[in-house]
Design a protein around this motif. Structure first.
Motif, PDB file in Angstrom:
ATOM      1  N   LYS A   1       0.610  -1.160  -0.075  1.00  0.00           N
ATOM      2  CA  LYS A   1       0.054   0.039   0.025  1.00  0.00           C
ATOM      3  C   LYS A   1       0.773   1.175   0.020  1.00  0.00           C
ATOM      4  O   LYS A   1       0.617   2.223  -0.593  1.00  0.00           O
ATOM      5  CB  LYS A   1      -1.116   0.035   1.227  1.00  0.00           C
ATOM      6  N   LEU A   2       1.865   1.239   0.859  1.00  0.00           N
ATOM      7  CA  LEU A   2       2.810   2.410   0.746  1.00  0.00           C
ATOM      8  C   LEU A   2       3.660   2.612  -0.361  1.00  0.00           C
ATOM      9  O   LEU A   2       4.044   3.504  -0.624  1.00  0.00           O
ATOM     10  CB  LEU A   2       3.930   2.104   1.902  1.00  0.00           C
ATOM     11  N   ASN A   3       3.943   1.468  -1.134  1.00  0.00           N
ATOM     12  CA  ASN A   3       4.754   1.465  -2.210  1.00  0.00           C
ATOM     13  C   ASN A   3       4.178   0.761  -3.289  1.00  0.00           C
ATOM     14  O   ASN A   3       4.686  -0.316  -3.446  1.00  0.00           O
ATOM     15  CB  ASN A   3       6.267   1.372  -2.116  1.00  0.00           C
ATOM     16  N   PRO A   4       3.361   1.035  -4.110  1.00  0.00           N
ATOM     17  CA  PRO A   4       2.675  -0.113  -5.105  1.00  0.00           C
ATOM     18  C   PRO A   4       3.373  -0.193  -6.170  1.00  0.00           C
ATOM     19  O   PRO A   4       2.787  -0.901  -7.203  1.00  0.00           O
ATOM     20  CB  PRO A   4       1.165   0.544  -5.255  1.00  0.00           C
ATOM     21  N   LYS A   5       4.390   0.503  -6.394  1.00  0.00           N
ATOM     22  CA  LYS A   5       5.310   0.139  -7.666  1.00  0.00           C
ATOM     23  C   LYS A   5       6.397  -0.598  -7.457  1.00  0.00           C
ATOM     24  O   LYS A   5       7.216  -0.753  -8.500  1.00  0.00           O
ATOM     25  CB  LYS A   5       6.010   1.557  -7.948  1.00  0.00           C
ATOM     26  N   ARG A   6       6.433  -1.288  -6.390  1.00  0.00           N
ATOM     27  CA  ARG A   6       7.530  -2.314  -6.201  1.00  0.00           C
ATOM     28  C   ARG A   6       7.064  -3.744  -6.509  1.00  0.00           C
ATOM     29  O   ARG A   6       6.140  -4.285  -5.741  1.00  0.00           O
ATOM     30  CB  ARG A   6       8.018  -2.185  -4.560  1.00  0.00           C
ATOM     31  N   ALA A   7       7.430  -4.418  -7.726  1.00  0.00           N
ATOM     32  CA  ALA A   7       7.086  -5.627  -8.035  1.00  0.00           C
ATOM     33  C   ALA A   7       7.385  -6.558  -7.034  1.00  0.00           C
ATOM     34  O   ALA A   7       6.518  -7.598  -6.803  1.00  0.00           O
ATOM     35  CB  ALA A   7       8.062  -5.812  -9.390  1.00  0.00           C
ATOM     36  N   ASP A   8       8.366  -6.519  -6.385  1.00  0.00           N
ATOM     37  CA  ASP A   8       8.983  -7.552  -5.445  1.00  0.00           C
ATOM     38  C   ASP A   8       7.931  -7.612  -4.234  1.00  0.00           C
ATOM     39  O   ASP A   8       7.330  -8.737  -3.708  1.00  0.00           O
ATOM     40  CB  ASP A   8      10.121  -7.564  -4.820  1.00  0.00           C
ATOM     41  N   TYR A   9       7.465  -6.427  -3.732  1.00  0.00           N
ATOM     42  CA  TYR A   9       6.467  -6.444  -2.609  1.00  0.00           C
ATOM     43  C   TYR A   9       5.192  -7.224  -3.082  1.00  0.00           C
ATOM     44  O   TYR A   9       4.539  -7.871  -2.352  1.00  0.00           O
ATOM     45  CB  TYR A   9       5.811  -4.895  -2.419  1.00  0.00           C
ATOM     46  N   LEU A  10       4.732  -6.840  -4.364  1.00  0.00           N
ATOM     47  CA  LEU A  10       3.377  -7.292  -4.765  1.00  0.00           C
ATOM     48  C   LEU A  10       3.484  -8.895  -4.939  1.00  0.00           C
ATOM     49  O   LEU A  10       2.625  -9.665  -4.961  1.00  0.00           O
ATOM     50  CB  LEU A  10       3.052  -6.523  -6.128  1.00  0.00           C
ATOM     51  N   ARG A  11       4.591  -9.145  -5.637  1.00  0.00           N
ATOM     52  CA  ARG A  11       4.910 -10.570  -6.022  1.00  0.00           C
ATOM     53  C   ARG A  11       4.682 -11.582  -4.638  1.00  0.00           C
ATOM     54  O   ARG A  11       4.240 -12.334  -4.530  1.00  0.00           O
ATOM     55  CB  ARG A  11       6.180 -10.978  -6.598  1.00  0.00           C
ATOM     56  N   ASP A  12       5.629 -10.853  -3.568  1.00  0.00           N
ATOM     57  CA  ASP A  12       5.411 -11.879  -2.503  1.00  0.00           C
ATOM     58  C   ASP A  12       3.983 -11.598  -1.818  1.00  0.00           C
ATOM     59  O   ASP A  12       3.699 -12.662  -1.218  1.00  0.00           O
ATOM     60  CB  ASP A  12       6.482 -11.278  -1.366  1.00  0.00           C
ATOM     61  N   LEU A  13       3.480 -10.579  -1.841  1.00  0.00           N
ATOM     62  CA  LEU A  13       2.018 -10.541  -1.280  1.00  0.00           C
ATOM     63  C   LEU A  13       1.052 -11.312  -2.255  1.00  0.00           C
ATOM     64  O   LEU A  13       0.149 -12.192  -1.356  1.00  0.00           O
ATOM     65  CB  LEU A  13       1.516  -9.086  -1.280  1.00  0.00           C
ATOM     66  N   GLY A  14       1.237 -11.353  -3.277  1.00  0.00           N
ATOM     67  CA  GLY A  14       0.380 -12.342  -4.189  1.00  0.00           C
ATOM     68  C   GLY A  14       0.812 -13.926  -3.996  1.00  0.00           C
ATOM     69  O   GLY A  14      -0.158 -14.668  -3.745  1.00  0.00           O
ATOM     70  N   GLN A  15       1.848 -14.104  -3.556  1.00  0.00           N
ATOM     71  CA  GLN A  15       2.118 -15.778  -3.083  1.00  0.00           C
ATOM     72  C   GLN A  15       1.616 -15.965  -1.908  1.00  0.00           C
ATOM     73  O   GLN A  15       0.898 -16.920  -1.753  1.00  0.00           O
ATOM     74  CB  GLN A  15       3.755 -15.813  -3.011  1.00  0.00           C
TER      75      GLN A  15
END
Length: 130
Positions: A78-92
């Motif tokens: 939420k704080l940095n929605p442009k970080r692919a690694d954050y999104l990838r790990d959250l998706g997992q």
């Protein structure tokens, strides 16, 4: 703040630049070989520090504390929605919780941000496999 180190740092008269430097150094030092409760000191000092929330989420995951990991990774994304690694790990983690629509959406965003990421397509494919 409940952590005594946080209280000491919070009492220091640091300018904005110095505060950022101290927090970044603490974040790097504390992540290596420490527990989530020790890393949470960064999130207490700087609740808007996406890297600290991400690192906290990863440590919670390593400690098999999936509920806490999910909350921390959601905060980081939420704080940095442009970080692919954050999104990838959250998706997992969404996939782990069988939140398949959230997983597909989040992993798709990660892939849009970083089309060369080899992990996101694999995770999306795993959503299709029973």
């Amino acid at each position: 703040a409940s952590n005594p180190h946080v209280k000491i740092l919070a009492q220091q008269a640091l300018g904005p630049r110095e505060r950022v430097i101290v927090l970044n150094v603490l974040n790097r030092i504390l992540v290596i070989g420490h527990t989530p409760s020790q890393i949470s000191l960064i999130t207490e000092l700087e609740p808007e520090n996406a890297d600290a929330w991400y690192n906290l989420g990863k440590l919670y995951g390593d400690a098999h504390l999936s509920d806490q990991a999910l909350l921390a990774l959601e905060k980081a994304a939420k704080l940095n929605p442009k970080r692919a690694d954050y999104l990838r790990d959250l998706g997992q983690l969404y996939r782990h919780y069988s939140r398949l629509e959230d997983a597909e959406k989040t992993l798709g965003k990660a892939l849009q941000i970083d089309s060369k990421d080899p992990i996101s397509p694999l995770q999306i494919w795993k959503l299709c496999v029973p």
